[in-house]
Design a protein around this motif. Structure first.
Motif, short mmCIF file in Angstrom:
data_model
loop_
_atom_site.label_atom_id
_atom_site.label_comp_id
_atom_site.label_asym_id
_atom_site.label_seq_id
_atom_site.Cartn_x
_atom_site.Cartn_y
_atom_site.Cartn_z
N PHE A 1 32.87 72.28 33.19
CA PHE A 1 31.67 71.53 32.75
C PHE A 1 30.39 72.14 33.33
O PHE A 1 29.37 72.17 32.68
CB PHE A 1 31.82 70.05 33.10
CG PHE A 1 31.65 69.75 34.56
CD1 PHE A 1 30.40 69.42 35.07
CD2 PHE A 1 32.74 69.78 35.43
CE1 PHE A 1 30.25 69.14 36.40
CE2 PHE A 1 32.58 69.51 36.76
CZ PHE A 1 31.33 69.19 37.25
N ARG B 1 24.28 72.08 31.61
CA ARG B 1 23.33 72.66 32.56
C ARG B 1 21.90 72.26 32.20
O ARG B 1 21.11 71.88 33.07
CB ARG B 1 23.43 74.18 32.53
CG ARG B 1 24.60 74.68 33.27
CD ARG B 1 24.58 76.18 33.29
NE ARG B 1 25.41 76.68 34.37
CZ ARG B 1 25.19 77.79 35.01
NH1 ARG B 1 24.16 78.54 34.68
NH2 ARG B 1 25.98 78.17 35.97
N LYS C 1 24.98 73.21 27.62
CA LYS C 1 24.40 71.91 27.29
C LYS C 1 24.31 71.03 28.53
O LYS C 1 23.28 70.42 28.81
CB LYS C 1 25.29 71.21 26.25
CG LYS C 1 24.56 71.00 24.95
CD LYS C 1 25.39 70.18 24.00
CE LYS C 1 24.93 70.42 22.59
NZ LYS C 1 25.96 70.13 21.60
N LYS D 1 38.66 75.47 27.00
CA LYS D 1 37.99 74.57 27.95
C LYS D 1 37.00 75.37 28.80
O LYS D 1 37.36 76.34 29.46
CB LYS D 1 39.06 73.94 28.86
CG LYS D 1 39.44 72.53 28.44
CD LYS D 1 38.50 71.53 29.12
CE LYS D 1 39.00 70.11 28.97
NZ LYS D 1 38.25 69.44 27.89
N VAL D 2 35.74 74.98 28.73
CA VAL D 2 34.74 75.57 29.62
C VAL D 2 34.58 74.61 30.77
O VAL D 2 34.49 73.40 30.54
CB VAL D 2 33.40 75.77 28.88
CG1 VAL D 2 32.38 76.38 29.81
CG2 VAL D 2 33.61 76.63 27.66
N ASN E 1 29.69 75.13 33.67
CA ASN E 1 29.30 76.35 32.99
C ASN E 1 28.83 76.10 31.57
O ASN E 1 28.44 77.02 30.86
CB ASN E 1 30.44 77.36 32.98
CG ASN E 1 30.41 78.22 34.22
OD1 ASN E 1 29.37 78.29 34.89
ND2 ASN E 1 31.52 78.85 34.54
N ASP E 2 28.91 74.83 31.15
CA ASP E 2 28.53 74.48 29.78
C ASP E 2 27.00 74.46 29.69
O ASP E 2 26.36 73.70 30.41
CB ASP E 2 29.13 73.10 29.47
CG ASP E 2 28.82 72.69 28.05
OD1 ASP E 2 28.25 73.53 27.32
OD2 ASP E 2 29.13 71.54 27.70
#
Lengths: 379, 396
Positions: B16, B23, B21, B13-14, B18-19
């Motif tokens: 959200f 960002r 896509k 799990k990243v 830090n994702d």
């Protein structure tokens, strides 16, 4: 019997001395008189020089009038000898040409601004200067604050405020070109990054901005800044006329800077990006620490060339009523006291000399930097 | 060692924010909203400001009577004409001064560029001085110089300076012979068209023939005869339909001829001298870009100096020269907008100047003017793309 050895028994006749491979005469023959056409061209050029140089020298220096109080005093019938350029026009207006209508008691503030700028420019452009990063902070953050405070004034520091409509002459030319470079370079870098971004909307916005601005003449952008910007703002906001023009010039040159920076970004090998990413650097850290330092260094000559264009184009602000260097000269020419035949020559030759010294100096710097960086070999 | 790395990495799990896509989408969303807000803000303020100042909106003004005169018009125009007509007058004046300046700037630029490349030291230096002087002085100053200092210092019409070829120069401008069409000139124009078409077909035929047999036809001579000789024959055949109205010098004034306004003359001289310096540098860079090996190789093949230039150096140099040359033409066209500074009635002067002052409709005037220049620039880049595709090196 096979002959096994050979010995010369007679001395060979002496040969003529070889052709000279150096010397003034040879240089003259090879460079000036190598063929009939060449000789004709050389003679024509020498004749043209002979016909113009002594006359120009006579006109610009020997016969020039150096001190006078009115235009009439520069005329031949009042001087009593053939007259050349009326430099008195220039010397008597020098203060106006440099400071415009800036109050004379406050001129030292303008000089302080010039000195602060000179320091920043030398710091940034002299390759061996120490603390480069501090220099960047100085030029793009500290110097603008110093300049703004010293020029506009601040009652807190005891400096009398001077409204921008009193600014003029060379001061305004320098203010516009400085503001232009200080704002357009960072904005240009952002636009260049945006144009190479993976995000489609960011890319689209950058491309539209850059191509739109590069497609129209500066003068239309200045008209836009002058007559359209005020319409965009609420009724009470009346932005300063110099500020409007500054914003217009800065945005215009940001597009050109963006294209220069993009060239540098494209020249950085992919491996640099990939190595930075492999080290785990994020986008901004990769750009600031790895890519931009290399890319900007390559494009210093292009940035300087753009700046020469910016410096020359600051003259256009005169068309929308800002009193820059050229406009103060034009205004002085209209002064009835100084109106006399030949006066425009003095004014425009002086202005040309000033612009030439600055632009040619920057061009030489850019060529020297190019040779130093050896980017010339890439072509 | 071949054991599988468990899938935990892929499904980790990243958070959200830090994702990448998320960002990227978020950043673009923020940008769009910011632009939208600014546009809304500007639109609201503008319509309010326009209402308060009683300024009309839209293009209703296009057919309204202009009520001002223009000093130089290529098409029929008077103060009773419409603003739309004034727009066309301004546009044509911009095109006229640009095309004439491009013509002279190209000739001057080629000459200076070639002189700069000369092996004659003094000639090359003089050309270098010319280039540096004009490149390092603002165009506006050059225009003021020609207009204010040089043309302003010229004598009154009664003391006009004579230039060979029945041309007179005074402080009211340049007086040149006016061409008069006395008879039927159409045949001559048609002959010119036929000549150019014929030369084109001949060039294609000659190229195919050379590719097949290796034989070269004297294309140059035949084309010259077709393009210049044919119209000349027709021109003489139908009885020289073109005459000239020569300016005549009276006691106080000059009569007849075609008077070119000082503003026009200053624009052409200023734009040509300024741009020619840039063109000269383009030419020099283009010729220097052809590597020395090319010249040496063609000499080794036994080509003469002229053939080397014509068949090897110039075609390769042109590939380098044409794109920047086109940009110079485009920037010359954009620079012609400086006509406003000395009163030449170009598009910016007429439309963004006078018409804007009369109607107050800043947005319409500035947008239309910008659109015109954008169109020029798009056409130029379309041509450049086409040219680059055509001459692109086909590598093995």
């Amino acid at each position: 019997m096979i002959q096994t050895r050979f010995m010369r028994e007679t001395i060979l006749p002496q040969e003529a001395a070889p052709h000279r491979t150096s010397g003034v005469l040879l240089w003259v023959r090879e460079n000036l008189f190598s063929s009939v056409t060449n000789s004709v061209l050389t003679l024509l050029s020498l004749w043209a020089l002979y016909a113009t140089i002594p006359g120009l020298f006579q006109y610009l220096i020997v016969d020039a009038v150096w001190s006078a109080n009115t235009g009439k005093e520069c005329l031949a019938e009042n001087v009593g000898r053939p007259v050349g350029v009326c430099w008195a026009f220039v010397t008597s207006h020098m203060g106006y040409f440099i400071y415009g209508q800036y109050p004379e008691a406050e001129w030292w503030r303008v000089d302080l601004f010039f000195a602060a700028e000179a320091l920043g420019i030398v710091w940034l452009l002299w390759p061996n200067a120490p603390y480069k990063f501090a220099g960047i902070i100085y030029f793009f953050v500290i110097f603008p604050i110093i300049g703004f405070v010293s020029l506009t004034g601040s009652t807190m520091l005891g400096l009398t405020p001077v409204a921008t409509n009193f600014w003029g002459g060379f001061l305004v030319t320098i203010v516009i070109s400085t503001f232009g470079i200080v704002v357009s370079l960072p904005v240009g870098i952002l636009l260049a990054l945006g144009r190479r971004s993976d995000m489609p909307i960011v890319r689209l916005v950058s491309v539209i901005f850059i191509e739109f601005v590069r497609g129209v003449p500066l003068i239309t952008v200045l008209f836009m800044a002058n007559v359209m910007f005020p319409l965009f703002l609420p009724d009470g906001w009346r932005p300063d006329s110099l500020l409007r023009v500054l914003v217009g010039v800065a945005l215009f040159f940001a597009a050109y800077m963006a294209e220069a920076v993009r060239g540098g970004l494209q020249a950085i090998p992919r491996g640099q990006y990939e190595a930075a990413q492999a080290l785990g650097l994020g986008y901004w850290r990769m750009m600031i620490k790895i890519i931009l330092p290399q890319a900007l260094k390559i494009v210093i000559p292009n940035i300087v060339n753009n700046f020469i264009g910016l410096f020359k184009d600051t003259t256009l602000v005169a068309i929308v009523g800002i009193f820059d260097f050229l406009k103060t000269i034009q205004a002085s020419l209209a002064d009835p006291v100084w109106r006399a035949a030949g006066m425009p020559f003095a004014a425009y030759i002086f202005a040309s000399l000033v612009f030439f010294v600055f632009c040619y100096g920057m061009a030489r710097y850019s060529m020297w930097m190019e040779a130093r960086l050896d980017t010339g070999k890439r072509h | 060692m071949s054991s599988q790395i468990s899938g935990s990495h892929a499904t980790a799990k990243v958070v959200f924010y830090n994702d990448p896509k998320f960002r990227s989408r978020f950043a673009q969303f923020v940008l769009l909203v910011a632009i939208g807000l600014f546009a809304y803000f500007a639109y609201e303020n503008t319509s309010e400001n326009l209402r308060k100042r009683n300024i009309a909106q839209g293009f209703g003004f296009w057919d309204v009577e202009a009520g001002f005169d223009i000093s130089q018009t290529l098409i029929a125009y008077s103060a009773a004409s419409s603003y739309g007509r004034a727009f066309w007058v301004g546009l044509l004046n911009t095109l006229l001064v640009s095309l004439v300046s491009i013509f002279f700037a190209t000739i001057l630029g080629f000459i200076i560029g070639i002189l700069r490349l000369s092996r004659n030291w003094i000639v090359s230096r003089l050309a270098g001085v010319y280039i540096e002087v004009f490149r390092n002085i603002p165009l506006l100053l050059i225009l003021y110089f020609w207009y204010g200092a040089v043309l302003g210092a010229l004598p009154e019409p009664r003391d006009s300076l004579a230039i060979p070829g029945d041309i007179w120069l005074n402080n009211r401008g340049l007086l040149v012979p006016r061409p008069l069409i006395a008879g039927d000139i159409l045949y001559t124009v048609a002959a010119l068209g036929i000549g150019i078409l014929g030369a084109y077909i001949l060039a294609r035929f000659a190229r195919r023939r050379q590719a097949e047999t290796g034989e070269r036809l004297p294309v140059g001579w035949i084309s010259t005869a077709l393009i210049f000789g044919l119209p000349l024959l027709v021109y003489l055949g139908v009885g020289t339909p073109l005459g000239f109205d020569f300016p005549e010098k009276g006691r106080f004034n000059l009569t007849g001829g075609l008077n070119l306004a000082p503003e026009f003359v200053a624009m052409v001289v200023g734009l040509s001298t300024y741009t020619s310096a840039f063109i000269a540098e383009t030419i020099r860079a283009g010729v220097l870009a052809v590597s020395k090996g090319q010249t040496e190789a063609s000499q080794a093949l036994g080509l003469s100096r002229g053939q080397t230039l014509r068949l090897v150096v110039v075609p390769q140099a042109l590939r380098v020269i044409v794109p920047p040359l086109n940009s110079e033409y485009l920037s010359l066209t954009k620079n012609s907008s400086l006509g406003v500074s000395i009163g030449y009635p170009d598009l910016v002067n007429v439309f963004t100047g006078t018409v804007l002052n009369q109607t107050g409709q800043a947005i319409e005037m500035v947008s239309v003017t910008m659109l015109v220049y954008l169109t020029f620039s798009l056409l130029t880049s379309a041509f450049m793309n086409w040219f680059n595709r055509r001459v692109a090196l086909v590598e093995r």
